[in-house]
Enzyme design. Structure first.
Site, PDB file in Angstrom:
ATOM      1  N   THR A  26      70.836 135.303 133.366  1.00  0.00           N
ATOM      2  CA  THR A  26      71.916 135.365 134.353  1.00  0.00           C
ATOM      3  C   THR A  26      71.512 134.660 135.644  1.00  0.00           C
ATOM      4  O   THR A  26      72.277 133.869 136.209  1.00  0.00           O
ATOM      5  CB  THR A  26      72.287 136.826 134.651  1.00  0.00           C
ATOM      6  OG1 THR A  26      72.856 137.410 133.475  1.00  0.00           O
ATOM      7  CG2 THR A  26      73.300 136.921 135.784  1.00  0.00           C
ATOM      8  N   ASN A  59      77.750 134.994 122.430  1.00  0.00           N
ATOM      9  CA  ASN A  59      77.050 136.264 122.292  1.00  0.00           C
ATOM     10  C   ASN A  59      77.883 137.365 121.651  1.00  0.00           C
ATOM     11  O   ASN A  59      77.349 138.373 121.206  1.00  0.00           O
ATOM     12  CB  ASN A  59      76.558 136.745 123.662  1.00  0.00           C
ATOM     13  CG  ASN A  59      77.697 136.987 124.629  1.00  0.00           C
ATOM     14  OD1 ASN A  59      78.453 136.068 124.952  1.00  0.00           O
ATOM     15  ND2 ASN A  59      77.839 138.206 125.114  1.00  0.00           N
ATOM     16  N   ALA A  72      63.824 136.118 127.887  1.00  0.00           N
ATOM     17  CA  ALA A  72      62.768 136.464 126.931  1.00  0.00           C
ATOM     18  C   ALA A  72      63.115 137.635 126.034  1.00  0.00           C
ATOM     19  O   ALA A  72      62.692 137.696 124.880  1.00  0.00           O
ATOM     20  CB  ALA A  72      61.474 136.765 127.686  1.00  0.00           C
ATOM     21  N   THR A 118      57.397 136.000 144.280  1.00  0.00           N
ATOM     22  CA  THR A 118      56.144 135.964 143.533  1.00  0.00           C
ATOM     23  C   THR A 118      56.431 135.988 142.035  1.00  0.00           C
ATOM     24  O   THR A 118      57.192 136.819 141.554  1.00  0.00           O
ATOM     25  CB  THR A 118      55.256 137.171 143.906  1.00  0.00           C
ATOM     26  OG1 THR A 118      54.970 137.111 145.306  1.00  0.00           O
ATOM     27  CG2 THR A 118      53.966 137.165 143.105  1.00  0.00           C
ATOM     28  N   CYS A 132      90.230 149.478 123.657  1.00  0.00           N
ATOM     29  CA  CYS A 132      90.529 150.912 123.608  1.00  0.00           C
ATOM     30  C   CYS A 132      89.353 151.732 123.099  1.00  0.00           C
ATOM     31  O   CYS A 132      89.484 152.917 122.843  1.00  0.00           O
ATOM     32  CB  CYS A 132      91.738 151.146 122.692  1.00  0.00           C
ATOM     33  SG  CYS A 132      91.491 150.513 121.025  1.00  0.00           S
TER      34      CYS A 132
END
Length: 377
Positions: free
Chosen positions: A72, A152, A201, A238, A328
């Site tokens: 995302t 998906n 991943a 990081t 539904c």
């Protein structure tokens, strides 16, 4: 109680080898990769080695791989860059894309006044390539096409080379959400001319919370996160060293045994389809998910001939984990935007379920699921 997991398109269980790699990293990689002392240099070296390993799977350079927290985030980074950095004023997508793309396009349309156009899809979710071509030729605006490689929800496969070639002929950029495909299909980015690609991943037995974006060489990247100069300035934060090494290991395993796993999982899908048809001839399959040539081998979207709002919940009580698909359905706050786009004339009210498989799925799991479906239906 049974514990049958048939929701691998949502996430997969992590390889033991990946856990071991991450545990070792947690012990040995103490340093921050941005630190210049020996502990930081060791962590940095581990991250860059993983980057090189991952890049080799797709025949690209390590510099073209940017580590992110998820698919995302990678989609967002690419789409924002296309508009804010690369001069894109028009995005062409479809209404059956992942919300990581659709909601980002909607945001950019409102905040940056770009044009968003939707290519037509037929009742099976197939992209209308002639309509896409007409949209590309309709204006001379700087355009990006964003279409997912493997849907998906319904498993449809995009004809990647056809779309890539069409984009190149019309000077359009091509981004594909490849989250469901990476680790399951080989992608040579010197042959399939994608400009941008993403991965997560946990879709191929790696850890959650890590992924990457591919930016083809030559495109500058403006960060969405500010505050540091990590990832060559593309993403401040990081690096998640242990998860990156886990992702590298998971991807390596996936491609080492890809054909073996594909053959096994595909055989499960074929078997499950045949067993479902024995329950009722009226059971149907959404999109192209029954078509072994044009859909992913890990996903099967099934539409049952009844409206059973409790089916998903009842399967869960029986120890069977799956995903829902109809508006539904109990357990689904919102209906599937993909199925809502494809189904009409009352078909959208019937109960749909997405079953998704992995190498850890067993034939006995499917037998028990079929038995339970017979009882519940």
């Amino acid at each position: 109680m049974n514990a049958i997991y048939l929701d691998n398109a949502a996430t997969t269980n992590i390889y033991k080898e990946v856990i071991e790699v991450m545990q070792i990293s947690m012990t040995e990689n103490l340093g921050n990769p941005s630190s210049i002392h020996q502990f930081g240099r060791k962590a940095k070296s581990s991250v860059e080695t993983a980057r090189k390993n991952i890049a080799k799977h797709f025949n690209v350079s390590a510099a073209e791989i940017i580590f992110t927290s998820s698919g995302t985030e990678a989609d967002n980074l690419i789409l924002h860059n296309a508009v804010l950095n690369l001069g894109v004023t028009k995005i062409i997508t479809s209404k059956i894309e992942h919300h990581a793309v659709l909601h980002t396009c909607e945001f950019l349309q409102k905040s940056r006044s770009i044009t968003v156009e939707y290519v037509k899809v037929d009742a099976f979710g197939t992209i209308d390539i002639l309509h896409l071509e007409s949209l590309l030729k309709a204006s001379e605006e700087k355009t990006l096409v964003s279409l997912m490689m493997l849907n998906n929800e319904i498993g449809n496969m995009l004809p990647m080379n056809d779309i890539a070639n069409l984009c190149k002929r019309n000077d359009a950029l091509f981004h594909s959400d490849t989250v469901q495909a990476i680790g399951h299909y080989t992608i040579d980015l010197q042959k399939t001319m994608l400009d941008f690609m993403v991965a997560s991943a946990h879709k191929f037995h790696g850890p959650k919370g890590v992924g990457f974006a591919f930016f083809r060489k030559g495109f500058g990247i403006l960060p969405m996160l500010h505050g540091g100069d990590q990832e060559k300035g593309a993403r401040s934060s990081t690096e998640n060293v242990h998860a990156i090494l886990g992702m590298d290991k998971a991807l390596s395993i996936a491609y080492d045994v890809l054909q073996k796993d594909k053959d096994y999982i595909e055989s499960l899908k074929v078997y499950f389809i045949s067993e479902l048809k024995k329950i009722s001839e009226d059971i149907q399959f959404n999109g192209l998910s029954e078509d072994l040539e044009r859909s992913g081998y890990t996903i099967l979207s099934v539409r049952f001939p009844v409206k059973n709002e409790m089916l998903l919940f009842s399967l869960d009580l029986a120890g069977i984990a799956v995903s829902g698909g109809s508006a539904c359905q109990s357990g689904s706050n919102k209906g599937s935007h993909v199925l809502s786009e494809l189904l009409f004339n009352g078909e959208e009210d019937k109960t749909s379920i997405r079953f998704s498989f992995s190498k850890f799925t067993k034939k006995e799991d499917l037998d028990f699921t079929v038995l339970k479906l017979k009882e519940l239906l």
